[in-house]
Design an enzyme around this catalytic site. Structure first.
Site, PDB file in Angstrom:
ATOM      1  N   ASN A 219      33.439  81.604  76.646  1.00  0.00           N
ATOM      2  CA  ASN A 219      33.118  80.404  75.857  1.00  0.00           C
ATOM      3  C   ASN A 219      34.283  79.993  74.964  1.00  0.00           C
ATOM      4  O   ASN A 219      34.568  78.808  74.799  1.00  0.00           O
ATOM      5  CB  ASN A 219      31.859  80.633  75.013  1.00  0.00           C
ATOM      6  CG  ASN A 219      30.593  80.297  75.798  1.00  0.00           C
ATOM      7  OD1 ASN A 219      30.670  79.884  76.944  1.00  0.00           O
ATOM      8  ND2 ASN A 219      29.436  80.491  75.196  1.00  0.00           N
ATOM      9  N   CYS A 272      25.909  76.698  71.853  1.00  0.00           N
ATOM     10  CA  CYS A 272      26.685  77.884  72.228  1.00  0.00           C
ATOM     11  C   CYS A 272      28.095  77.939  71.653  1.00  0.00           C
ATOM     12  O   CYS A 272      28.417  78.858  70.902  1.00  0.00           O
ATOM     13  CB  CYS A 272      26.755  77.985  73.742  1.00  0.00           C
ATOM     14  SG  CYS A 272      25.139  77.943  74.489  1.00  0.00           S
TER      15      CYS A 272
HETATM   16  C1  UGA Z   1      28.312  76.426  77.498  1.00  0.00           C
HETATM   17  C2  UGA Z   1      29.092  77.026  78.671  1.00  0.00           C
HETATM   18  O1  UGA Z   1      29.689  75.982  79.439  1.00  0.00           O
HETATM   19  C3  UGA Z   1      28.187  77.862  79.565  1.00  0.00           C
HETATM   20  O2  UGA Z   1      28.954  78.491  80.580  1.00  0.00           O
HETATM   21  C4  UGA Z   1      27.514  78.932  78.703  1.00  0.00           C
HETATM   22  O3  UGA Z   1      26.604  79.716  79.476  1.00  0.00           O
HETATM   23  C5  UGA Z   1      26.765  78.262  77.577  1.00  0.00           C
HETATM   24  O4  UGA Z   1      27.662  77.486  76.786  1.00  0.00           O
HETATM   25  C6  UGA Z   1      26.145  79.362  76.741  1.00  0.00           C
HETATM   26  O5  UGA Z   1      26.879  80.119  76.112  1.00  0.00           O
HETATM   27  O6  UGA Z   1      24.917  79.541  76.807  1.00  0.00           O
HETATM   28  P1  UGA Z   1      26.657  74.328  77.207  1.00  0.00           P
HETATM   29  O7  UGA Z   1      26.685  74.622  75.757  1.00  0.00           O
HETATM   30  O8  UGA Z   1      25.341  74.092  77.853  1.00  0.00           O
HETATM   31  O9  UGA Z   1      27.347  75.520  78.039  1.00  0.00           O
HETATM   32  O10 UGA Z   1      27.496  73.013  77.439  1.00  0.00           O
HETATM   33  P2  UGA Z   1      28.919  72.615  78.057  1.00  0.00           P
HETATM   34  O11 UGA Z   1      28.708  71.846  79.299  1.00  0.00           O
HETATM   35  O12 UGA Z   1      29.830  73.751  78.145  1.00  0.00           O
HETATM   36  O13 UGA Z   1      29.435  71.588  76.941  1.00  0.00           O
HETATM   37  C7  UGA Z   1      29.699  72.002  75.605  1.00  0.00           C
HETATM   38  C8  UGA Z   1      30.329  70.869  74.814  1.00  0.00           C
HETATM   39  O14 UGA Z   1      31.657  70.604  75.267  1.00  0.00           O
HETATM   40  C9  UGA Z   1      29.593  69.534  74.902  1.00  0.00           C
HETATM   41  O15 UGA Z   1      29.522  68.967  73.615  1.00  0.00           O
HETATM   42  C10 UGA Z   1      30.466  68.701  75.824  1.00  0.00           C
HETATM   43  O16 UGA Z   1      30.343  67.338  75.561  1.00  0.00           O
HETATM   44  C11 UGA Z   1      31.838  69.222  75.494  1.00  0.00           C
HETATM   45  N1  UGA Z   1      32.805  69.063  76.583  1.00  0.00           N
HETATM   46  C12 UGA Z   1      32.681  69.751  77.754  1.00  0.00           C
HETATM   47  C13 UGA Z   1      33.886  68.223  76.407  1.00  0.00           C
HETATM   48  O17 UGA Z   1      34.054  67.584  75.342  1.00  0.00           O
HETATM   49  N2  UGA Z   1      34.813  68.107  77.405  1.00  0.00           N
HETATM   50  C14 UGA Z   1      34.705  68.781  78.577  1.00  0.00           C
HETATM   51  O18 UGA Z   1      35.602  68.634  79.433  1.00  0.00           O
HETATM   52  C15 UGA Z   1      33.605  69.628  78.752  1.00  0.00           C
END
Ligand code: UGA
Length: 589
Positions: A219, A272
């Site tokens: 993470n 997360c």
């Molecule tokens: C994250 C991890 O991606 C998972 O692998 C992990 O299992 C999970 O945390 C956890 O620890 O339980 P999640 O919090 O559901 O998953 O969401 P993400 O898709 O990772 O996005 C997190 C944040 O990053 C969001 O606010 C999203 O908008 C942002 N983000 C993501 C970006 O700004 N740019 C990106 O390229 C990707």
């Protein structure tokens, strides 16, 4: 197939339970929250996740899933128990393991009455050492049984993403098994082999502590990747014709970099990343270890929404009474989750600046209203949201926002100024029609900010810069952790409930008898490793008292003098917003 019980029916627990059950595993879900059990037993999911409701209903009908409020029943009817309870942050940002501890206690009590060997699998994100420490020891103590002979234990981190939880659980990229002993690892591997059958992903067998660390490192790396591209985006914004989207694409082709998680935006949020990074940092600090890349990752992220607002302000001027439409409130598309959502932070900051905020989100309105109350206007739909607005900010990348055309923005808004905070629009197209700003999109019109922000990892450099009296340089080293103290003239600590300014004035008065007017915050920096276990945040103000001690001390340049602080009170609360506020004030210098 083995029978499974799941302790804790939050995001991970419920998704895992449903996925197991649709693949013919008998699952019994347990949660302390009785209303949750009632709802789930009726087939009503307690979280929003695409496809979950249908699958839950099918499994209930096929009698493959059952929910109970009785932990003993859950243990008695299963061979493997997954602990999936939440591990939230405490006020000081360290991890709260109390749910894990109470799950372990309940499991211990139930195991006392169980004759056969049982496997416990920790799936919750827990600090290194927790599985073989807190969990194992609690179960042994309460059950009177011995790990290794009477029961086994594994740590199996979860990597599912909200919004694609079912897909991620059914098609993981890898399975990590942190095993206490070979028997536990074999048992869990066999279970997953049967479950995934011909789509079995790579399995890594390791120690519980490594499994725990893999989750945090994973993470932290992803958050760092996003902060990295956001940092580049900020650079692009001040360079005419630069565009972070092309840069991300360009570097993403390099397999060593990879193209995923390089989408620049207003920052990362969710349940997360913020929690896990803060927990890892707080944990490393407890070991007197600094993890500077983690700090930098978080600093960039804190600044992202402010950066967006600054850009809008440069166009609109003072935001007081300006109507701002915020499209999206969930921390990302595909979920109704608003935990640590940057969109919400953005809305709160706009309100603080006196703007009239209209909001819309396809699924997160209810959750957001619990947080934002009557401070905003809740729009009927996205078009109602942008109607008569002076500016629209895209904060979450929902599909339906992508369908708003430049023409609609032009027709419906009072001033067609759009800030694309998630890069969902074709910038060339929209730029032709409306006033279009976007994260990481260079614009010829934007001037370079007058005030420069510098982040010093080395406090000595910060001190030198202050000494050099480069007053236009902001020395900022902020950390969203308990605010442990400050150095001002002559130095002291923020008392509980006091603002930084009040504390500086009080300390100056106590030590010099002078009543000072604080003119300008010249610098803020923090320092840690020099005095292990303690963390100093320094703020330096210029004051109306000319002969202030600060210049004398600084010119002597004896750093030791600056660190003769007292032990900090344990109950110090840190007002995160306050620090952002401080920063904003700096940027307004
Ligand atoms: C994250 C991890 O991606 C998972 O692998 C992990 O299992 C999970 O945390 C956890 O620890 O339980 P999640 O919090 O559901 O998953 O969401 P993400 O898709 O990772 O996005 C997190 C944040 O990053 C969001 O606010 C999203 O908008 C942002 N983000 C993501 C970006 O700004 N740019 C990106 O390229 C990707």
């Amino acid at each position: 197939m083995k029978n499974v019980s799941i302790f804790g029916l939050g995001y991970v627990g419920l998704s895992t339970a449903v996925c197991f059950s649709i693949k013919n595993i008998n699952v019994i879900g347990y949660d302390v929250d009785k209303s949750k059990i009632e709802k789930l037993s009726m087939g009503i999911p307690t979280i929003y996740e695409e496809g979950l409701e249908e699958l839950l209903k099918v499994s209930i009908k096929n009698e493959k899933i059952k929910f109970t409020s009785d932990p003993k029943e859950a243990i008695a009817k299963s061979d493997i128990t997954f602990i999936t309870v939440g591990t939230p942050s405490k006020e000081d940002k360290s991890i709260d393991l109390s749910y894990v501890e109470s799950a372990a206690t309940q499991i211990g009590e139930a195991l006392r009455e169980k004759k056969s060997w049982h496997l416990i699998v920790v799936k919750s994100t827990v600090l290194p050492g927790t599985t073989e420490g807190l969990v194992l020891k609690t179960i042994e103590r309460v059950s009177g049984k011995k790990c290794g002979t009477d029961f086994g234990i594994c740590m199996n981190p979860e990597f599912l993403k909200e919004g694609s939880a079912i897909k991620d659980t059914l098609n993981p990229e890898r399975i990590i098994i942190g095993e206490y002993d070979k028997k536990s690892g074999d048992y869990l591997e066999e279970f997953f082999r049967q479950f995934y059958d011909n789509i079995l992903p790579p399995i890594l067998r390791t120690s519980p502590i490594n499994a725990e660390l893999i989750k945090y490192a994973n993470n932290a790396f992803l958050a760092m990747k996003i902060s990295f591209i956001n940092m580049i985006a900020n650079l692009c914004q001040v360079l005419p014709k630069a565009d972070v989207e092309d840069i991300a694409r360009g570097i993403g082709y390099d397999k060593r970099v990879g193209s995923l998680f390089l989408k620049a935006g207003i920052g990362w949020g969710g349940s997360c990343f913020p929690k896990d990074l803060a927990a890892l940092r707080s944990f490393s600090r407890s070991l007197n270890l600094d993890l500077p890349l983690l700090d930098a990752t978080m600093i960039v992220n804190e600044y992202q929404p402010i950066n967006a607002i600054n850009l809008v302000e440069r166009k609109l001027g003072n935001l007081k009474d300006k109507v701002i439409a915020v499209l999206g409130l969930a921390f990302k598309a595909g979920t109704d989750d608003i935990r640590e959502s940057v969109a919400i932070k953005l809305v709160e900051e706009l309100i603080r600046k006196g703007a009239k905020v209209k909001v819309y989100d396809p699924v997160a309105m209810k959750n957001a209203s619990m947080k934002l109350g009557n401070k905003v206007y809740y729009a009927e739909d996205s078009l109602d949201c942008i109607k008569n607005a002076d500016c629209a900010i895209v904060a979450t990348e929902w599909e339906e926002f992508k369908r708003i055309t430049a023409k609609q923005f032009k027709e419906l808004m009072k001033r067609p100024l759009v800030f694309d905070g998630r890069r969902i629009y074709n910038s060339k197209e929209y730029k032709n029609e409306i006033e279009f700003l976007a994260v990481g999109l260079g614009s010829e019109e934007l001037e370079i900010p007058k005030v420069r922000m510098e982040t010093f990892l080395n406090p000595a450099l910060a001190v030198n810069a202050i000494v050099a009296k480069k007053e236009k340089i902001l020395l900022v080293k902020r950390r969203n952790e308990p605010f442990s103290g400050f150095w001002s003239l002559p130095g002291g600590f923020v008392e509980y409930g006091e603002t930084v300014e009040e504390a500086v004035k009080r300390e100056v008065k106590e030590e010099t008898g002078l009543i000072v007017e604080l003119e300008k915050l010249v610098g803020v920096y923090s320092e840690r490793n020099r005095h292990p276990g303690r963390h100093v945040v320094a703020v330096c103000y210029s004051t109306k008292i000319k002969e202030s001690k600060i210049s004398i001390d600084l010119e002597e340049n004896e750093e030791a003098k600056f660190f003769n602080y007292r032990e900090l009170p344990k109950n110090l609360a840190f007002d995160h917003n306050k620090m952002i506020y401080d920063y904003l004030k700096l940027s307004e210098l």
